[in-house]
Motif scaffolding. Structure first.
Motif, PDB file in Angstrom:
ATOM      1  N   GLU A 264      18.348  29.993 -17.899  1.00 17.73           N
ATOM      2  CA  GLU A 264      17.829  31.234 -18.806  1.00 17.73           C
ATOM      3  C   GLU A 264      18.776  31.928 -19.760  1.00 17.73           C
ATOM      4  O   GLU A 264      18.848  32.057 -20.858  1.00 17.73           O
ATOM      5  N   HIS A 265      19.814  32.643 -18.977  1.00 14.65           N
ATOM      6  CA  HIS A 265      20.761  33.612 -19.455  1.00 14.65           C
ATOM      7  C   HIS A 265      21.700  32.965 -20.389  1.00 14.65           C
ATOM      8  O   HIS A 265      22.151  33.384 -21.164  1.00 14.65           O
ATOM      9  N   VAL A 266      22.389  31.856 -19.963  1.00 16.11           N
ATOM     10  CA  VAL A 266      23.498  31.462 -20.321  1.00 16.11           C
ATOM     11  C   VAL A 266      23.336  30.288 -21.592  1.00 16.11           C
ATOM     12  O   VAL A 266      23.833  30.264 -22.569  1.00 16.11           O
ATOM     13  N   PHE A 267      22.276  29.473 -21.119  1.00 12.72           N
ATOM     14  CA  PHE A 267      22.110  28.356 -22.107  1.00 12.72           C
ATOM     15  C   PHE A 267      20.876  28.559 -22.755  1.00 12.72           C
ATOM     16  O   PHE A 267      20.328  27.680 -23.388  1.00 12.72           O
ATOM     17  N   ASN A 268      20.198  29.701 -22.663  1.00 18.33           N
ATOM     18  CA  ASN A 268      18.769  30.102 -23.321  1.00 18.33           C
ATOM     19  C   ASN A 268      17.823  29.001 -23.264  1.00 18.33           C
ATOM     20  O   ASN A 268      17.195  28.631 -24.155  1.00 18.33           O
ATOM     21  N   ALA A 269      17.562  28.273 -22.191  1.00 13.61           N
ATOM     22  CA  ALA A 269      16.762  27.231 -22.093  1.00 13.61           C
ATOM     23  C   ALA A 269      16.232  27.170 -20.769  1.00 13.61           C
ATOM     24  O   ALA A 269      16.327  26.252 -19.669  1.00 13.61           O
ATOM     25  N   PRO A 270      15.058  28.185 -20.420  1.00 15.87           N
ATOM     26  CA  PRO A 270      14.413  28.331 -19.319  1.00 15.87           C
ATOM     27  C   PRO A 270      13.271  26.952 -18.939  1.00 15.87           C
ATOM     28  O   PRO A 270      13.188  26.339 -19.945  1.00 15.87           O
ATOM     29  N   LYS A 271      13.051  26.880 -17.995  1.00 14.44           N
ATOM     30  CA  LYS A 271      12.060  25.862 -17.355  1.00 14.44           C
ATOM     31  C   LYS A 271      10.605  25.975 -18.126  1.00 14.44           C
ATOM     32  O   LYS A 271      10.173  27.309 -17.952  1.00 14.44           O
ATOM     33  N   PRO A 272       9.753  25.583 -19.024  1.00 12.44           N
ATOM     34  CA  PRO A 272       8.779  25.900 -19.603  1.00 12.44           C
ATOM     35  C   PRO A 272       7.592  25.639 -18.359  1.00 12.44           C
ATOM     36  O   PRO A 272       7.724  24.848 -17.763  1.00 12.44           O
ATOM     37  N   PHE A 363      31.245  35.852  -9.766  1.00 12.03           N
ATOM     38  CA  PHE A 363      29.881  36.020  -9.907  1.00 12.03           C
ATOM     39  C   PHE A 363      29.322  37.263 -11.123  1.00 12.03           C
ATOM     40  O   PHE A 363      28.344  36.977 -11.812  1.00 12.03           O
ATOM     41  N   ILE A 364      29.950  38.326 -10.984  1.00  6.10           N
ATOM     42  CA  ILE A 364      29.936  39.418 -12.074  1.00  6.10           C
ATOM     43  C   ILE A 364      29.904  38.893 -13.348  1.00  6.10           C
ATOM     44  O   ILE A 364      29.295  39.013 -14.420  1.00  6.10           O
ATOM     45  N   TYR A 365      31.157  38.123 -13.438  1.00 10.74           N
ATOM     46  CA  TYR A 365      31.416  37.539 -14.975  1.00 10.74           C
ATOM     47  C   TYR A 365      30.382  36.665 -15.680  1.00 10.74           C
ATOM     48  O   TYR A 365      30.222  36.636 -16.794  1.00 10.74           O
ATOM     49  N   MET A 366      29.297  35.993 -14.661  1.00 12.93           N
ATOM     50  CA  MET A 366      28.296  35.400 -15.288  1.00 12.93           C
ATOM     51  C   MET A 366      27.239  35.713 -16.207  1.00 12.93           C
ATOM     52  O   MET A 366      26.908  35.516 -17.081  1.00 12.93           O
ATOM     53  N   PHE A 367      27.313  37.114 -15.987  1.00 13.05           N
ATOM     54  CA  PHE A 367      26.499  37.927 -17.085  1.00 13.05           C
ATOM     55  C   PHE A 367      27.125  37.895 -18.363  1.00 13.05           C
ATOM     56  O   PHE A 367      26.403  37.905 -19.460  1.00 13.05           O
ATOM     57  N   PHE A 368      28.494  37.955 -18.491  1.00  9.92           N
ATOM     58  CA  PHE A 368      29.252  37.589 -19.813  1.00  9.92           C
ATOM     59  C   PHE A 368      29.475  36.341 -20.312  1.00  9.92           C
ATOM     60  O   PHE A 368      29.893  36.202 -21.237  1.00  9.92           O
TER      61      PHE A 368
END
Length: 468
Positions: A264-272, A363-368
């Motif tokens: 969702e957050h990094v690839f902008n491709a959530p499960k439909p 882990f925290i860096y995943m947000f960025f």
């Protein structure tokens, strides 16, 4: 009597079965949430579906540890019978898992898979303490971590690799993609073969005093021994338990929610959600035809769903591959320590503390992170993982009664599974939503938890546990 020092290859051979064990855990950790989502699970329900893993560990590991402590056969050894039983059952379950037709079947198979992997795993920890003198234990646990890192990296990349070889990662709504099915089948094969390699190349040593061992075995009672072991739990073990609590809360959060969070957050491709594209029944569920295929509102809606599902599966493959990077960095961590600990003592406490701090920052860096930089998060997490798999066990083995090594290793598992049970029963959802509703906040929660674990290392004061 001082135990004989073993060569590198003797330690390698007796640890090699961990390659298969880690294939099982990496496929479970990297792709069970994807399977759950494919079979219709909501993201916030996924941690609850994972409760099988810690519950089975809580029940199985002390029992297996106790049984292996009280087992001796001149032909089959002490720990090896449990390796083999667990490997056969886990391999069968790995093969069946991706063929799950509905969500409850996959959740049930996870109970079986985790319990059978645990049957194999904990005796391996005890085997290192059984065979190695105190001066080689850090080295022994580090070599185990090296093999675990290799297994994590290869297994995490299997679905991506299988897709690159031409097997599709697409499937009908509610059906697990062929690439995942083949990856689990390969994992089942590797699990069994690697365990067999250790069984055939490693000879276990009999108890130092066989007569005394048989006498103690005859007088031994599980519940009595369990209560006595709990009473005898050293202070160092309890302090290590606190470190383990926050460490494994963090990693359970990653295993259960990294796929939905990062797609969702990094690839902008959530499960439909197929309900947004399908005809629904009176209860709001997607209608299916006689072939158990979703009936879409129109051909255009079917195409839209298929395209978004392909984007999700591509992203999930990349998340799996990125996850494998922590196996590589844990392997590099272990390789460096393998060479160093072969000739030198180390400060286990400060190595563990520094490694956990790096993992928390990862882990925290995943947000960025972006798709191109996500791997850096997992490189840092790998340092923490490599340390979690070696330093606590090396410190523990220096602090407990060697005659009860299996039981104590099993009890030590309580500090691993209790935080996972808390996480699965709503702990993750409650705490990450204090940060924000987005699923990526679960990864920030994991980072905070790992930093707390790092600081708890300051509580360790036993010099024998610290230096080795």
């Amino acid at each position: 009597m001082e135990k004989r020092k073993l060569s590198f290859w003797e330690i390698w051979n007796m640890s090699f079965g961990f390659l298969g064990i880690q294939f099982g855990f990496a496929l479970q950790g990297g792709f069970m949430s994807r399977i759950f989502q494919t079979l219709g699970a909501n993201v916030d329900d996924i941690p609850g579906l994972w409760i099988a893993a810690p519950l089975t560990g809580l029940l199985v590991q002390p029992i297996v540890g106790y049984l292996s402590d009280n087992t001796w056969s001149p032909k089959f050894g002490r720990r090896k019978p449990y390796f083999l039983i667990g490997a056969i059952l886990a391999s069968i379950t790995l093969f069946i898992m991706p063929h799950s037709p509905v969500l409850w079947v996959a959740a049930g198979l996870l109970w079986i898979l985790d319990s059978t992997i645990n049957i194999s795993m904990e005796p391996f920890r005890a085997l290192v303490a059984d065979k190695l003198p105190e001066s080689q234990r850090s080295n022994g646990f580090v070599i185990q971590t090296l093999i675990i890192g290799i297994g994590t990296w290869i297994a995490s990349n299997l679905p991506w690799l299988v897709t690159k070889l031409g097997v599709t990662n697409e499937a009908a709504a509610g059906v697990i993609p062929p690439s995942v099915v083949i990856a689990f089948s390969v994992g089942a094969f590797v699990f069994l073969i690697s365990i067999l390699y250790t069984i055939f190349t490693t000879k276990e040593d009999p108890p130092a005093d066989l007569v005394q061992f048989k006498l103690e075995k005859k007088e031994s009672r599980f519940i009595t021994d369990l209560i006595q072991s709990l009473k005898e739990m050293p202070a160092t073990m309890k302090k290590l338990g606190l470190i383990q609590f926050f460490s494994w809360f963090a990693f359970f959060t990653m295993w259960s929610l990294s796929t939905p969070a990062l797609t969702e957050h990094v690839f902008n491709a959530p499960k439909p959600d197929n309900k947004e594209y399908a005809k629904l029944d009176s209860q709001g569920d997607a209608l299916k035809n006689d072939a158990n295929e979703v009936i879409f509102l129109s051909d255009q809606k079917a195409m839209e769903y298929k395209q978004k599902d392909k984007e999700f599966n591509d992203a999930a493959d990349l998340v799996g591959s990125s996850t494998g990077v922590y196996g590589l960095s844990s392997m590099a961590f272990a390789l460096l320590l393998t060479f160093y600990t072969a000739k030198n003592k180390i400060n286990r406490k400060f190595i563990h503390m520094a490694s956990l701090l790096l993992g928390g920052l990862g882990f925290i860096y995943m947000f960025f992170a972006t798709p191109a930089t996500l791997m850096y998060s997992f490189i840092l997490i790998g340092f923490a993982w490599g340390s979690i798999l070696s330093m606590p066990y090396a410190m523990l083995s220096s602090a407990v009664n060697p005659k009860k090594m299996g039981m104590m290793m099993g009890l030590f598992n309580m500090f691993i599974v209790i935080p996972q049970i808390i996480a699965a029963l709503g702990g993750i959802n409650f705490f990450y939503k204090l940060i924000g509703e987005a699923h990526i906040n679960a990864m920030i929660l994991a980072g905070i938890s790992l930093i707390i674990a790092a600081l708890c290392n300051l509580l360790i004061t036993d010099k024998n546990a610290i230096s080795g």
